[in-house]
Design a protein around this motif. Structure first.
Motif, mmCIF file in Angstrom:
data_model
loop_
_atom_site.group_PDB
_atom_site.id
_atom_site.type_symbol
_atom_site.label_atom_id
_atom_site.label_comp_id
_atom_site.label_asym_id
_atom_site.label_seq_id
_atom_site.Cartn_x
_atom_site.Cartn_y
_atom_site.Cartn_z
ATOM 1 N N PRO A 74 -11.264 14.618 41.894
ATOM 2 C CA PRO A 74 -9.919 14.482 41.500
ATOM 3 C C PRO A 74 -9.384 13.101 40.907
ATOM 4 O O PRO A 74 -10.304 12.375 41.314
ATOM 5 N N PHE A 75 -8.352 12.985 40.478
ATOM 6 C CA PHE A 75 -8.197 11.530 40.042
ATOM 7 C C PHE A 75 -7.578 10.734 41.110
ATOM 8 O O PHE A 75 -6.576 10.890 41.856
ATOM 9 N N THR A 76 -8.274 9.584 41.655
ATOM 10 C CA THR A 76 -8.097 8.680 42.302
ATOM 11 C C THR A 76 -7.797 7.257 42.038
ATOM 12 O O THR A 76 -7.913 6.232 42.983
ATOM 13 N N GLY A 77 -7.576 7.193 40.742
ATOM 14 C CA GLY A 77 -7.433 5.846 40.197
ATOM 15 C C GLY A 77 -5.822 5.654 40.173
ATOM 16 O O GLY A 77 -4.968 6.278 40.597
ATOM 17 N N ILE A 78 -5.495 4.679 38.946
ATOM 18 C CA ILE A 78 -3.950 4.483 38.654
ATOM 19 C C ILE A 78 -3.966 4.913 36.926
ATOM 20 O O ILE A 78 -4.727 4.592 36.364
ATOM 21 N N LEU A 79 -2.997 5.468 36.917
ATOM 22 C CA LEU A 79 -2.151 5.660 35.444
ATOM 23 C C LEU A 79 -0.977 5.204 35.391
ATOM 24 O O LEU A 79 -0.215 5.868 35.969
ATOM 25 N N ASP A 80 -0.669 4.213 34.697
ATOM 26 C CA ASP A 80 0.621 3.534 34.524
ATOM 27 C C ASP A 80 1.141 3.817 33.256
ATOM 28 O O ASP A 80 0.673 3.411 32.120
ATOM 29 N N GLY A 81 2.291 4.692 32.980
ATOM 30 C CA GLY A 81 2.730 4.963 31.762
ATOM 31 C C GLY A 81 3.449 3.780 30.990
ATOM 32 O O GLY A 81 3.769 3.938 29.882
ATOM 33 N N GLN A 82 3.595 2.791 31.846
ATOM 34 C CA GLN A 82 4.692 1.870 31.402
ATOM 35 C C GLN A 82 5.869 2.092 30.655
ATOM 36 O O GLN A 82 6.353 1.449 29.833
ATOM 37 N N GLY A 83 6.300 3.256 31.030
ATOM 38 C CA GLY A 83 7.771 3.791 30.386
ATOM 39 C C GLY A 83 7.523 4.543 29.029
ATOM 40 O O GLY A 83 8.522 4.999 28.496
ATOM 41 N N TYR A 84 6.371 4.747 28.580
ATOM 42 C CA TYR A 84 5.959 5.324 27.506
ATOM 43 C C TYR A 84 6.099 7.004 27.865
ATOM 44 O O TYR A 84 5.767 7.422 29.112
ATOM 45 N N ALA A 85 5.854 7.793 26.609
ATOM 46 C CA ALA A 85 5.770 9.158 26.780
ATOM 47 C C ALA A 85 4.590 9.860 26.126
ATOM 48 O O ALA A 85 4.097 9.319 24.999
ATOM 49 N N VAL A 86 4.341 10.839 26.646
ATOM 50 C CA VAL A 86 3.329 11.806 26.021
ATOM 51 C C VAL A 86 4.072 12.951 25.588
ATOM 52 O O VAL A 86 4.586 13.499 26.445
ATOM 53 N N SER A 87 4.006 13.296 24.365
ATOM 54 C CA SER A 87 5.025 14.272 23.721
ATOM 55 C C SER A 87 4.051 15.246 23.076
ATOM 56 O O SER A 87 3.308 15.182 22.556
ATOM 57 N N GLY A 88 4.866 16.507 23.580
ATOM 58 C CA GLY A 88 4.276 17.784 22.716
ATOM 59 C C GLY A 88 2.713 18.327 23.486
ATOM 60 O O GLY A 88 1.925 18.824 22.860
ATOM 61 N N LEU A 89 2.473 17.989 24.580
ATOM 62 C CA LEU A 89 1.145 18.387 25.131
ATOM 63 C C LEU A 89 1.262 19.855 25.451
ATOM 64 O O LEU A 89 2.286 20.498 25.863
ATOM 65 N N MET A 90 0.016 20.766 25.006
ATOM 66 C CA MET A 90 0.016 21.933 25.289
ATOM 67 C C MET A 90 -1.258 22.335 26.141
ATOM 68 O O MET A 90 -2.326 21.780 25.836
ATOM 69 N N ILE A 91 -1.108 23.055 27.124
ATOM 70 C CA ILE A 91 -2.226 23.323 28.036
ATOM 71 C C ILE A 91 -2.046 24.952 28.273
ATOM 72 O O ILE A 91 -0.893 25.430 28.913
ATOM 73 N N VAL A 110 -2.456 7.211 41.733
ATOM 74 C CA VAL A 110 -1.368 6.889 41.514
ATOM 75 C C VAL A 110 -0.902 7.194 39.953
ATOM 76 O O VAL A 110 -1.660 6.666 39.196
ATOM 77 N N VAL A 111 0.174 8.149 39.518
ATOM 78 C CA VAL A 111 0.653 8.269 38.450
ATOM 79 C C VAL A 111 2.080 7.802 38.400
ATOM 80 O O VAL A 111 2.892 8.256 39.091
ATOM 81 N N GLN A 112 2.370 6.723 37.520
ATOM 82 C CA GLN A 112 4.010 6.241 37.616
ATOM 83 C C GLN A 112 4.361 5.790 35.959
ATOM 84 O O GLN A 112 3.686 5.663 35.226
ATOM 85 N N ALA A 113 5.616 5.819 35.976
ATOM 86 C CA ALA A 113 6.198 5.310 34.761
ATOM 87 C C ALA A 113 5.925 6.018 33.451
ATOM 88 O O ALA A 113 5.430 5.557 32.509
ATOM 89 N N LEU A 114 5.559 7.397 33.582
ATOM 90 C CA LEU A 114 5.207 8.183 32.851
ATOM 91 C C LEU A 114 6.243 9.435 32.301
ATOM 92 O O LEU A 114 6.743 9.889 33.237
ATOM 93 N N SER A 115 6.450 9.492 31.117
ATOM 94 C CA SER A 115 7.218 10.809 30.567
ATOM 95 C C SER A 115 6.526 11.763 29.954
ATOM 96 O O SER A 115 5.290 11.406 29.022
ATOM 97 N N LEU A 116 6.328 13.035 30.111
ATOM 98 C CA LEU A 116 5.791 14.310 29.539
ATOM 99 C C LEU A 116 6.983 14.752 29.008
ATOM 100 O O LEU A 116 7.679 15.757 29.756
ATOM 101 N N GLU A 117 7.275 14.583 27.475
ATOM 102 C CA GLU A 117 8.260 15.356 26.919
ATOM 103 C C GLU A 117 7.918 16.298 25.961
ATOM 104 O O GLU A 117 6.680 16.427 25.525
ATOM 105 N N ASN A 118 8.708 17.546 26.169
ATOM 106 C CA ASN A 118 8.369 18.801 25.287
ATOM 107 C C ASN A 118 7.112 19.312 25.689
ATOM 108 O O ASN A 118 6.239 19.657 24.608
ATOM 109 N N LEU A 119 6.572 19.462 26.773
ATOM 110 C CA LEU A 119 5.357 19.867 27.095
ATOM 111 C C LEU A 119 5.544 21.515 27.306
ATOM 112 O O LEU A 119 6.498 22.096 27.786
ATOM 113 N N SER A 120 4.255 21.935 27.085
ATOM 114 C CA SER A 120 4.121 23.542 27.572
ATOM 115 C C SER A 120 2.705 23.751 28.371
ATOM 116 O O SER A 120 1.717 23.493 27.826
ATOM 117 N N VAL A 121 2.839 23.988 29.513
ATOM 118 C CA VAL A 121 1.838 24.219 30.578
ATOM 119 C C VAL A 121 1.680 25.674 31.010
ATOM 120 O O VAL A 121 2.853 26.154 31.571
#
Length: 199
Positions: A74-91, A110-121
């Motif tokens: 599993p993910f055991t690190g850090i992902l800091d989005g710094q307020g940025y967005a990932v948009s249009g993700l499709m899974i 840790v996953v923080q300060a991240l936006s996932l916008e208009n995703l489809s999962v």
């Protein structure tokens, strides 16, 4: 859980921190040499993920860091989005494994300060916008918008199932649906939570 406060935009990340500036780079986390599941990552700009709709014969983005028996760790690190967005993700995951941006976030992750916008999962069981499974990790100051669907149980806008995780300052503006038990706006199921606050 670590507090991370870095601001990097268009520059060079500090030593030991990997800056992510594209959906192709994001897909490498936990899957390619130099992108370990325990690494420290930041988004350095907005990330357009709309191309994922055409990836892998229509199945899209492959969820990051699946845990055994579906993957190595599993993910055991850090992902800091710094307020940025990932948009249009499709899974669109057909196999019976946790689905989300991260398949699984494990102890200390840790996953923080991240936006996932208009995703489809979409997936089977343990389906969430940000993570399919959260175990002893932290999700904070994140936003999810779009659609999340699972054919089985444990389906949530943020996380499918969380066990002893820390969830705080979360905003979910998504359409969530599932055909099985345990379907919720934030999470399909929360067990042994630590400091859960949502908006």
């Amino acid at each position: 859980y670590s507090d991370v406060h870095l601001v990097i935009s268009g520059g060079t990340a500090p030593e030991g921190v990997i800056a992510i500036d594209s959906i192709e780079m994001l897909q490498q986390i936990g899957a390619a040499p130099g992108y370990p599941p325990y690494g420290h990552y930041i988004l350095s700009q907005e990330v357009d993920a709309t191309a994922t709709a055409e990836w892998n014969k229509g199945t899209g983005f492959i969820p990051l860091c699946p845990m055994w028996p579906h993957g190595e760790a599993p993910f055991t690190g850090i992902l800091d989005g710094q307020g940025y967005a990932v948009s249009g993700l499709m899974i669109n995951q057909a196999q019976d494994a946790p689905a989300g941006l991260f398949s699984s976030v494990g102890p200390g992750g840790v996953v923080q300060a991240l936006s996932l916008e208009n995703l489809s999962v979409s997936g089977t069981s343990h389906v969430g916008g940000l993570a399919g499974v959260l175990v002893l990790g932290a999700l904070r100051n994140c936003l999810v918008s779009g659609t999340v669907y699972g054919t089985g149980e444990f389906v949530g806008g943020l996380v499918g199932k969380s066990t002893s995780g820390a969830i705080s300052d979360i905003h979910v503006r998504a359409e969530i649906s599932g055909d099985g038990f345990h379907v919720g706006g934030i999470a399909g199921r929360l067990e042994g939570q630590s400091g859960t606050t949502v908006c």
